[in-house]
Design a protein around this motif. Structure first.
Motif, PDB file in Angstrom:
ATOM      1  N   LEU A  62       0.911  -1.241  -0.083  1.00 50.14           N
ATOM      2  CA  LEU A  62      -0.052   0.119  -0.129  1.00 50.14           C
ATOM      3  C   LEU A  62       0.867   1.249   0.021  1.00 50.14           C
ATOM      4  CD1 LEU A  62      -2.699   1.484   0.446  1.00 50.14           C
ATOM      5  CD2 LEU A  62      -2.472   1.283   2.788  1.00 50.14           C
ATOM      6  N   ASP A  63       0.878   2.018  -0.990  1.00 49.30           N
ATOM      7  CA  ASP A  63       1.178   3.352  -1.101  1.00 49.30           C
ATOM      8  C   ASP A  63       0.246   4.392  -0.936  1.00 49.30           C
ATOM      9  OD1 ASP A  63       2.786   5.729  -1.219  1.00 49.30           O
ATOM     10  OD2 ASP A  63       3.702   5.327  -3.280  1.00 49.30           O
ATOM     11  N   LEU A  64       0.155   5.093   0.084  1.00 50.15           N
ATOM     12  CA  LEU A  64      -0.933   6.211   0.147  1.00 50.15           C
ATOM     13  C   LEU A  64      -0.692   7.245  -0.560  1.00 50.15           C
ATOM     14  CD1 LEU A  64      -1.158   5.482   4.327  1.00 50.15           C
ATOM     15  CD2 LEU A  64      -3.030   5.181   2.653  1.00 50.15           C
ATOM     16  N   ALA A  65       0.462   7.406  -0.998  1.00 53.42           N
ATOM     17  CA  ALA A  65       0.641   8.441  -2.073  1.00 53.42           C
ATOM     18  C   ALA A  65       0.117   8.259  -3.445  1.00 53.42           C
ATOM     19  CB  ALA A  65       2.098   8.955  -1.929  1.00 53.42           C
ATOM     20  N   ASN A  92      -3.416   5.092  10.724  1.00 52.01           N
ATOM     21  CA  ASN A  92      -2.422   5.549  11.424  1.00 52.01           C
ATOM     22  C   ASN A  92      -1.609   6.298  10.799  1.00 52.01           C
ATOM     23  OD1 ASN A  92      -0.966   6.114  14.053  1.00 52.01           O
ATOM     24  ND2 ASN A  92       0.562   4.645  13.177  1.00 52.01           N
ATOM     25  N   ALA A  93      -1.191   5.753   9.475  1.00 57.13           N
ATOM     26  CA  ALA A  93       0.038   6.398   8.900  1.00 57.13           C
ATOM     27  C   ALA A  93      -0.029   7.938   8.606  1.00 57.13           C
ATOM     28  CB  ALA A  93       0.165   5.715   7.368  1.00 57.13           C
ATOM     29  N   GLY A  94       1.194   8.410   8.607  1.00 53.10           N
ATOM     30  CA  GLY A  94       1.179   9.854   8.239  1.00 53.10           C
ATOM     31  C   GLY A  94       2.569  10.168   7.910  1.00 53.10           C
ATOM     32  N   ALA A 113      -2.643  14.528   0.763  1.00 48.74           N
ATOM     33  CA  ALA A 113      -3.003  13.249   0.186  1.00 48.74           C
ATOM     34  C   ALA A 113      -2.737  12.127   0.935  1.00 48.74           C
ATOM     35  CB  ALA A 113      -2.251  13.106  -1.114  1.00 48.74           C
ATOM     36  N   VAL A 114      -1.645  11.821   1.489  1.00 47.38           N
ATOM     37  CA  VAL A 114      -1.350  10.807   2.304  1.00 47.38           C
ATOM     38  C   VAL A 114      -2.061  10.937   3.624  1.00 47.38           C
ATOM     39  CG1 VAL A 114       0.624   9.668   3.571  1.00 47.38           C
ATOM     40  CG2 VAL A 114       0.977  10.365   1.345  1.00 47.38           C
ATOM     41  N   ASN A 115      -2.212  12.007   4.410  1.00 48.96           N
ATOM     42  CA  ASN A 115      -2.633  11.749   5.648  1.00 48.96           C
ATOM     43  C   ASN A 115      -4.169  11.774   5.691  1.00 48.96           C
ATOM     44  OD1 ASN A 115       0.115  12.003   6.380  1.00 48.96           O
ATOM     45  ND2 ASN A 115      -0.281  14.058   7.501  1.00 48.96           N
ATOM     46  N   ILE A 138      -8.783   6.816  13.497  1.00 50.28           N
ATOM     47  CA  ILE A 138      -7.826   7.706  12.649  1.00 50.28           C
ATOM     48  C   ILE A 138      -6.963   8.853  13.341  1.00 50.28           C
ATOM     49  CG2 ILE A 138      -7.923   9.291  10.677  1.00 50.28           C
ATOM     50  CD1 ILE A 138     -10.857   8.739  10.155  1.00 50.28           C
ATOM     51  N   THR A 139      -5.529   8.420  13.263  1.00 53.49           N
ATOM     52  CA  THR A 139      -4.830   9.119  14.249  1.00 53.49           C
ATOM     53  C   THR A 139      -4.763  10.509  13.596  1.00 53.49           C
ATOM     54  OG1 THR A 139      -3.426   7.091  14.355  1.00 53.49           O
ATOM     55  CG2 THR A 139      -2.513   9.114  15.165  1.00 53.49           C
ATOM     56  N   THR A 140      -5.137  11.397  14.502  1.00 50.20           N
ATOM     57  CA  THR A 140      -4.983  13.020  14.363  1.00 50.20           C
ATOM     58  C   THR A 140      -3.847  13.415  15.080  1.00 50.20           C
ATOM     59  OG1 THR A 140      -6.328  14.972  14.358  1.00 50.20           O
ATOM     60  CG2 THR A 140      -6.894  13.261  15.837  1.00 50.20           C
ATOM     61  N   ALA A 175       0.675  22.807   6.320  1.00 52.25           N
ATOM     62  CA  ALA A 175       0.103  21.455   5.792  1.00 52.25           C
ATOM     63  C   ALA A 175      -0.168  20.438   6.469  1.00 52.25           C
ATOM     64  CB  ALA A 175       1.001  21.001   4.550  1.00 52.25           C
ATOM     65  N   TYR A 176       0.605  20.240   7.412  1.00 50.52           N
ATOM     66  CA  TYR A 176       0.472  19.129   8.306  1.00 50.52           C
ATOM     67  C   TYR A 176      -0.691  19.251   9.494  1.00 50.52           C
ATOM     68  CZ  TYR A 176       1.436  15.663  12.127  1.00 50.52           C
ATOM     69  OH  TYR A 176       1.177  14.634  12.969  1.00 50.52           O
ATOM     70  N   PRO A 177      -0.702  20.409   9.928  1.00 51.94           N
ATOM     71  CA  PRO A 177      -1.861  20.514  11.207  1.00 51.94           C
ATOM     72  C   PRO A 177      -3.004  20.535  10.430  1.00 51.94           C
ATOM     73  CG  PRO A 177      -0.336  22.402  11.182  1.00 51.94           C
ATOM     74  CD  PRO A 177       0.165  21.238  10.364  1.00 51.94           C
TER      75      PRO A 177
HETATM   76  N1  LIG Z   1       5.030  11.784  16.339  1.00 55.59           N
HETATM   77  C1  LIG Z   1       4.354  12.732  16.849  1.00 55.59           C
HETATM   78  O1  LIG Z   1       4.771  13.772  17.702  1.00 55.59           O
HETATM   79  C2  LIG Z   1       2.935  12.891  16.481  1.00 55.59           C
HETATM   80  C3  LIG Z   1       2.128  13.585  17.135  1.00 55.59           C
HETATM   81  C4  LIG Z   1       0.577  13.581  16.836  1.00 55.59           C
HETATM   82  C5  LIG Z   1       0.405  12.820  15.720  1.00 55.59           C
HETATM   83  N2  LIG Z   1       1.164  11.891  15.268  1.00 55.59           N
HETATM   84  C6  LIG Z   1       0.693  10.865  13.992  1.00 55.59           C
HETATM   85  O2  LIG Z   1       0.725   9.646  14.520  1.00 55.59           O
HETATM   86  C7  LIG Z   1       0.930   8.805  13.317  1.00 55.59           C
HETATM   87  C8  LIG Z   1       2.163   7.999  13.195  1.00 55.59           C
HETATM   88  O3  LIG Z   1       3.569   8.801  13.192  1.00 55.59           O
HETATM   89  P1  LIG Z   1       4.799   8.636  13.724  1.00 55.59           P
HETATM   90  O4  LIG Z   1       5.266   9.576  14.531  1.00 55.59           O
HETATM   91  O5  LIG Z   1       4.707   6.984  14.531  1.00 55.59           O
HETATM   92  O6  LIG Z   1       5.748   8.672  12.456  1.00 55.59           O
HETATM   93  P2  LIG Z   1       6.356   7.162  11.708  1.00 55.59           P
HETATM   94  O7  LIG Z   1       7.327   6.633  12.539  1.00 55.59           O
HETATM   95  O8  LIG Z   1       7.219   8.190  10.579  1.00 55.59           O
HETATM   96  O9  LIG Z   1       5.428   6.524  11.193  1.00 55.59           O
HETATM   97  C9  LIG Z   1       4.603   6.815   9.826  1.00 55.59           C
HETATM   98  C10 LIG Z   1       3.901   5.818   9.349  1.00 55.59           C
HETATM   99  O10 LIG Z   1       3.326   5.977   8.336  1.00 55.59           O
HETATM  100  C11 LIG Z   1       3.697   5.251   7.142  1.00 55.59           C
HETATM  101  N3  LIG Z   1       3.612   6.089   5.804  1.00 55.59           N
HETATM  102  C12 LIG Z   1       3.971   7.048   5.578  1.00 55.59           C
HETATM  103  N4  LIG Z   1       3.710   7.452   4.188  1.00 55.59           N
HETATM  104  C13 LIG Z   1       3.248   6.356   3.686  1.00 55.59           C
HETATM  105  C14 LIG Z   1       2.681   6.131   2.439  1.00 55.59           C
HETATM  106  N5  LIG Z   1       2.930   6.901   1.496  1.00 55.59           N
HETATM  107  N6  LIG Z   1       2.277   4.705   2.252  1.00 55.59           N
HETATM  108  C15 LIG Z   1       2.141   3.946   3.316  1.00 55.59           C
HETATM  109  N7  LIG Z   1       2.491   4.202   4.560  1.00 55.59           N
HETATM  110  C16 LIG Z   1       3.046   5.456   4.850  1.00 55.59           C
HETATM  111  C17 LIG Z   1       5.305   4.885   7.647  1.00 55.59           C
HETATM  112  O11 LIG Z   1       5.676   3.664   6.660  1.00 55.59           O
HETATM  113  P3  LIG Z   1       7.283   3.487   6.294  1.00 55.59           P
HETATM  114  O12 LIG Z   1       7.629   2.688   7.251  1.00 55.59           O
HETATM  115  O13 LIG Z   1       6.930   2.801   4.844  1.00 55.59           O
HETATM  116  O14 LIG Z   1       7.610   5.015   6.019  1.00 55.59           O
HETATM  117  C18 LIG Z   1       4.887   4.792   9.000  1.00 55.59           C
HETATM  118  O15 LIG Z   1       4.553   3.365   8.931  1.00 55.59           O
HETATM  119  C19 LIG Z   1       0.821   9.798  12.167  1.00 55.59           C
HETATM  120  O16 LIG Z   1      -0.297   9.965  11.633  1.00 55.59           O
HETATM  121  C20 LIG Z   1       1.154  11.181  12.723  1.00 55.59           C
HETATM  122  O17 LIG Z   1       0.672  12.231  12.111  1.00 55.59           O
HETATM  123  C21 LIG Z   1       2.536  11.741  15.637  1.00 55.59           C
END
Ligand SMILES: NC(=O)c1ccc[n+]([C@@H]2O[C@H](COP(=O)([O-])OP(=O)(O)OC[C@H]3O[C@@H](n4cnc5c(N)ncnc54)[C@H](OP(=O)(O)O)[C@@H]3O)[C@@H](O)[C@H]2O)c1
Length: 307
Positions: A62-65, A92-94, A113-115, A138-140, A175-177
């Motif tokens: 799965l590529d969310l892009a 949860n991906a982001g 697009a991805v988030n 859904i992770t926000t 863009a992220y928030p």
């Molecule tokens: N860290 C924070 O401070 C924080 C705070 C609030 C919310 N969040 C949210 O928590 C969630 C998890 O984030 P995280 O901090 O754990 O970051 P992370 O370690 O970078 O994990 C992101 C995940 O998303 C996947 N992903 C990204 N782009 C993708 C794509 N195009 N297709 C499929 N999968 C994709 C990554 O897969 P790959 O392994 O292939 O890269 C990875 O499994 C996100 O939604 C983020 O917005 C994080």
């Protein structure tokens, strides 16, 4: 190719089925480990690359892009259910890109697009395959809220988020928030709109809170990553919203919500991890707006080609 589930089996006697994105790194990897360790769980992970996932999980490309990849993933998952249904759908991906000029193969800004857009499409494609009493998580992020983060959106303009002006200053930080506001509004849509039969499914928007030590800012320039790692803990001494939690606790809370070990109070959608504790506050006023919620649903449907 996934194995096909057993048609006609009572789901009560069968495994609980979890479909998850973002399970290969950071918060999601911690959650997936806990989910996979449960008895009678079938965990299906959508992931890029050749990640094996936790032991026992089934990994489907799965590529969310790419919206085409989302559609292929959804139909492969559905084809493997064989009459069973999805009990938990965890989106949860982001990504946190800092290049506003970056576009997906479909022409959308990457973060939006991805988030948001890909997860919106995935949820729309899979919701009819979810079981009664199922959970959609859904992770926000609390960065959607201007009271917490000054760069958070104060208005919603999906078209501007999908195709931002590449030269406009600040886009790369907003863009992220904004994408996380869209995640929250989408969870509220699934909790409320008649077309998804609200009593059937509990929709949850989960904020893990600031969590250093994940891969989220991997695309940021090196100097910015080093600066953030050093600066944020210092700011956190004075401003509580900058105090980081751990990926382990954020993953544990995501697993608890997924497995129903923690339930939301009636009528709540937003679960926010604050200093290690799950709380259920109001999201930002814009995230509570039904006009914004319905506008995002409509415009997202048009963008992904759904009615
Ligand atoms: N860290 C924070 O401070 C924080 C705070 C609030 C919310 N969040 C949210 O928590 C969630 C998890 O984030 P995280 O901090 O754990 O970051 P992370 O370690 O970078 O994990 C992101 C995940 O998303 C996947 N992903 C990204 N782009 C993708 C794509 N195009 N297709 C499929 N999968 C994709 C990554 O897969 P790959 O392994 O292939 O890269 C990875 O499994 C996100 O939604 C983020 O917005 C994080």
């Amino acid at each position: 190719m996934l194995p096909t589930g057993r048609a006609g089996m009572s789901q009560a006697n069968d495994k609980r089925i979890v479909v998850m994105t973002g399970a290969t790194s950071g918060i999601g990897a911690n959650a997936a480990l806990r989910i996979a360790a449960q008895p009678n769980i079938r965990l299906i992970i959508g992931a890029r690359g050749g990640h094996p996932g936790p032991q026992g999980a089934e990994v489907v490309p799965l590529d969310l892009a790419s919206l085409a990849s989302v559609r292929t993933f959804a139909s492969e998952v559905k084809g493997s259910l064989g009459g069973a249904q999805i009990d938990m759908l965890v989106l949860n991906a982001g990504v946190q890109t800092t290049d506003a000029a970056k576009r997906t193969i479909d022409g959308f800004e990457v973060t939006f697009a991805v988030n948001h857009l890909a997860h919106y499409l995935l949820a729309r494609l899979l919701v009819s395959s979810m079981s009664d009493g199922g959970r959609l998580i859904i992770t926000t992020s609390d960065t959607h809220d201007p009271a917490i983060f000054s760069g958070a959106p104060k208005i919603l303009d999906p078209e501007a988020l999908a195709h931002p002006d590449r030269n406009k200053t600040g886009v790369r930080f907003s863009a992220y928030p904004a994408s996380k506001l869209c995640d929250l509004l989408t969870a509220r849509s699934f909790a409320a709109l008649s077309e998804v039969q609200p009593p059937r499914i509990t929709a949850i928007a989960y904020n893990p809170g600031l969590t250093l030590g994940t891969g989220l800012s991997r695309d940021a320039p090196r100097f910015l990553r080093v600066l953030m790692r050093g600066l944020i803990p210092l700011i956190g001494i004075f401003k509580p919203q900058f105090r980081s939690g751990s990926p382990e606790r954020a993953g544990e809370a995501l697993a608890q919500l997924t497995l129903g070990e923690v339930k939301l109070p009636a009528g709540r959608v937003y679960a926010s991890l604050v200093r290690g504790n799950l709380t259920f506050p109001d999201p930002s006023p814009l995230a509570q707006s039904n006009d914004a919620r319905d506008q995002l649903w409509r415009e997202s449907a048009a963008m992904v080609g759904l009615a």
